[in-house]
Design a protein around this motif. Structure first.
Motif, mmCIF file in Angstrom:
data_model
loop_
_atom_site.group_PDB
_atom_site.id
_atom_site.type_symbol
_atom_site.label_atom_id
_atom_site.label_comp_id
_atom_site.label_asym_id
_atom_site.label_seq_id
_atom_site.Cartn_x
_atom_site.Cartn_y
_atom_site.Cartn_z
ATOM 1 N N SER A 162 -10.486 9.819 -4.846
ATOM 2 C CA SER A 162 -9.995 8.483 -5.199
ATOM 3 C C SER A 162 -8.565 8.303 -4.716
ATOM 4 O O SER A 162 -8.213 7.261 -4.147
ATOM 5 N N GLY A 163 -7.727 9.317 -4.928
ATOM 6 C CA GLY A 163 -6.344 9.238 -4.448
ATOM 7 C C GLY A 163 -6.270 9.144 -2.937
ATOM 8 O O GLY A 163 -5.461 8.388 -2.387
ATOM 9 N N LEU A 164 -7.127 9.916 -2.257
ATOM 10 C CA LEU A 164 -7.142 9.873 -0.788
ATOM 11 C C LEU A 164 -7.532 8.490 -0.292
ATOM 12 O O LEU A 164 -6.956 7.984 0.681
ATOM 13 N N ARG A 165 -8.494 7.862 -0.958
ATOM 14 C CA ARG A 165 -8.892 6.517 -0.538
ATOM 15 C C ARG A 165 -7.735 5.531 -0.692
ATOM 16 O O ARG A 165 -7.563 4.639 0.136
ATOM 17 N N GLN A 166 -6.948 5.691 -1.742
ATOM 18 C CA GLN A 166 -5.795 4.813 -1.930
ATOM 19 C C GLN A 166 -4.758 5.039 -0.823
ATOM 20 O O GLN A 166 -4.169 4.090 -0.299
ATOM 21 N N ILE B 105 -2.414 3.374 4.419
ATOM 22 C CA ILE B 105 -2.252 3.600 5.865
ATOM 23 C C ILE B 105 -2.805 2.412 6.641
ATOM 24 O O ILE B 105 -2.184 1.923 7.596
ATOM 25 N N ARG B 106 -3.986 1.947 6.227
ATOM 26 C CA ARG B 106 -4.605 0.804 6.901
ATOM 27 C C ARG B 106 -3.706 -0.429 6.820
ATOM 28 O O ARG B 106 -3.518 -1.145 7.809
ATOM 29 N N GLN B 107 -3.143 -0.663 5.647
ATOM 30 C CA GLN B 107 -2.277 -1.839 5.474
ATOM 31 C C GLN B 107 -1.030 -1.731 6.342
ATOM 32 O O GLN B 107 -0.585 -2.725 6.941
ATOM 33 N N ILE B 108 -0.446 -0.525 6.423
ATOM 34 C CA ILE B 108 0.742 -0.336 7.266
ATOM 35 C C ILE B 108 0.374 -0.477 8.737
ATOM 36 O O ILE B 108 1.131 -1.048 9.531
ATOM 37 N N GLU B 109 -0.810 0.027 9.110
ATOM 38 C CA GLU B 109 -1.260 -0.143 10.497
ATOM 39 C C GLU B 109 -1.408 -1.620 10.837
ATOM 40 O O GLU B 109 -1.072 -2.051 11.951
ATOM 41 N N MET B 110 -1.905 -2.399 9.876
ATOM 42 C CA MET B 110 -2.031 -3.844 10.110
ATOM 43 C C MET B 110 -0.655 -4.488 10.262
ATOM 44 O O MET B 110 -0.449 -5.365 11.102
ATOM 45 N N SER B 111 0.305 -4.030 9.464
ATOM 46 C CA SER B 111 1.663 -4.547 9.586
ATOM 47 C C SER B 111 2.258 -4.171 10.935
ATOM 48 O O SER B 111 2.935 -4.975 11.579
ATOM 49 N N SER B 112 1.973 -2.943 11.367
ATOM 50 C CA SER B 112 2.457 -2.505 12.670
ATOM 51 C C SER B 112 1.850 -3.337 13.788
ATOM 52 O O SER B 112 2.518 -3.705 14.749
ATOM 53 N N TRP C 48 -5.739 -9.961 6.119
ATOM 54 C CA TRP C 48 -6.367 -10.238 4.830
ATOM 55 C C TRP C 48 -7.851 -9.897 4.860
ATOM 56 O O TRP C 48 -8.393 -9.340 3.903
ATOM 57 N N ALA C 49 -8.505 -10.230 5.977
ATOM 58 C CA ALA C 49 -9.933 -9.928 6.089
ATOM 59 C C ALA C 49 -10.172 -8.425 6.108
ATOM 60 O O ALA C 49 -11.092 -7.913 5.465
ATOM 61 N N LEU C 50 -9.306 -7.694 6.843
ATOM 62 C CA LEU C 50 -9.453 -6.247 6.906
ATOM 63 C C LEU C 50 -9.213 -5.597 5.549
ATOM 64 O O LEU C 50 -9.926 -4.682 5.146
ATOM 65 N N ALA C 51 -8.186 -6.058 4.851
ATOM 66 C CA ALA C 51 -7.881 -5.498 3.537
ATOM 67 C C ALA C 51 -9.021 -5.768 2.553
ATOM 68 O O ALA C 51 -9.413 -4.895 1.778
ATOM 69 N N LEU C 52 -9.565 -6.978 2.585
ATOM 70 C CA LEU C 52 -10.664 -7.325 1.690
ATOM 71 C C LEU C 52 -11.903 -6.493 2.002
ATOM 72 O O LEU C 52 -12.575 -5.985 1.096
ATOM 73 N N ARG C 53 -12.186 -6.331 3.284
ATOM 74 C CA ARG C 53 -13.330 -5.521 3.696
ATOM 75 C C ARG C 53 -13.200 -4.095 3.172
ATOM 76 O O ARG C 53 -14.137 -3.529 2.601
ATOM 77 N N SER C 54 -12.024 -3.533 3.349
ATOM 78 C CA SER C 54 -11.792 -2.169 2.892
ATOM 79 C C SER C 54 -11.946 -2.042 1.383
ATOM 80 O O SER C 54 -12.558 -1.102 0.875
#
Length: 349
Positions: free
Chosen positions: A96-100, A105-112, A127-133
């Motif tokens: 669970s912690g790893l998924r968080q 990481i995914r959110q920071i990659e999107m910001s990058s 927003w679509a990527l974050a919701l999907r995840s």
């Protein structure tokens, strides 16, 4: 003045990208460390579960033969169950912690990506990527919760019932007379049915768990699952996979679950038929196919039905759509069934 402003903004963006890159490097290292820790704990859990199975078998034999060593074995069973439960909780918590962390990481990659001004189309929408995840990982969390509840509830009840039935069967065999023989036969049948039910529940729990996709990757997780599936159901399974880099965690989870669903359908409707699973990587697509050589069916007829008869196909399509993939089913009576998933890979740069 405008040129100077542009240079200052460019320098600021470069500095922002450098900060983000440093954060990503640290988080990726942390995620990799957690994967290794989870793999170590999972190996310890598997070892404890194997020892528990061995001790349980020894205990049942001792009870049946009325040996004096049954009580120490019973205590050891209790210790191993507690150890397995503790390891299972630890593995679940770390996963669970790893998924968080991976979501961060995914959110920071999107910001990058936004800073670099790369990525186009609907699948690049942060927003679509974050919701999907979140949807995909939320489903996985729910499956893990259900697995724990089934393990602690029905599975334990069946395991305890089986132990009692083993004892009753042993006692009934020691009696004489026509009624005693009939009783032994009936208890034997009930024991066998309970054992089969426990095996089915354990397979159900195993299918709910994520199969170490996050730690080992899609290809290795599928290889293990398909090997176990073939051994469990005595079905020839061929697996062909191209070497390729890891994909996003949610992509690999969805593809893994689609294979599970397709094989469960094959077990239900094409029992014993050979199965071929292929995973092909190209620069712009991932193609997954699951084919069985069973009796096949008429997809149009299935599409006309409502309710659970087409639940498996609907579930697979919904999963594919979550990651932007297209799922098709090709089948006809007498020619087997093939499920194909095509996932376009986003091109950046």
């Amino acid at each position: 003045m405008n040129s100077q402003d542009g240079q200052e903004r460019s320098a600021a963006l470069r500095e922002a990208r450098d900060i983000v890159a440093e954060q990503l490097e640290q988080l990726r290292a942390l995620a990799e460390h957690e994967r290794q820790e989870i793999a170590t704990l999972a190996a310890a859990l598997r070892q404890a579960e194997r020892e528990l199975d061995e001790v349980t078998l020894q205990y049942r034999t001792a009870v049946q033969r009325r040996r004096s060593g049954a009580e120490p074995l019973n205590r050891r069973m209790t210790e191993l169950r507690e150890q397995c439960d503790a390891l299972s909780r630890d593995v679940d918590a770390r996963r669970s912690g790893l998924r968080q962390i991976e979501l961060l990481i995914r959110q920071i990659e999107m910001s990058s990506s936004a800073l670099s001004n790369t990525g186009t189309g609907a699948t690049s929408d942060p927003w679509a990527l974050a919701l999907r995840s979140q949807v995909i990982h939320g489903r996985e969390e729910e499956r893990m919760r259900l697995a724990r509840e089934v393990h602690d509830g029905p599975a334990q009840v069946l395991a305890n019932s089986l132990m009692l039935l083993e004892t009753c069967y042993s006692l009934a065999q020691q009696q004489t007379g026509e009624h005693a023989e009939k009783l032994a036969v009936m208890i034997g049948r009930l024991r066998d049915a309970t054992r089969e039910g426990l095996s089915e529940v354990r397979r159900f729990i195993a299918n709910l768990r994520p199969g170490q996709v996050a730690e080992r990757g899609l290809v290795e997780a599928l290889r293990d699952y398909l090997r176990a599936y073939g051994n469990t159901y005595n079905v020839p399974v061929v697996f062909e996979a191209d070497a390729a880099p890891r994909q996003a965690d949610e992509v690999e989870i969805v593809l893994y679950r689609i294979v599970q669903e397709a094989l469960q359908n094959a077990h239900k409707y094409a029992r014993g038929s050979p199965i071929t699973v292929r995973l092909a990587y190209r620069s712009d697509t991932i193609t997954l196919s699951v084919r069985d050589e069973g009796p096949g069916f008429d997809p149009r007829e299935v599409a006309r039905r409502a309710g659970k008869s087409n639940w498996g196909l609907t579930s697979m399509r919904e999963r594919a759509e979550l990651i932007g993939a297209r799922l098709t089913v090709a089948s006809r009576p007498g020619y087997g069934t093939e499920v194909t998933v095509v996932l376009p890979l986003e091109q950046t740069g």
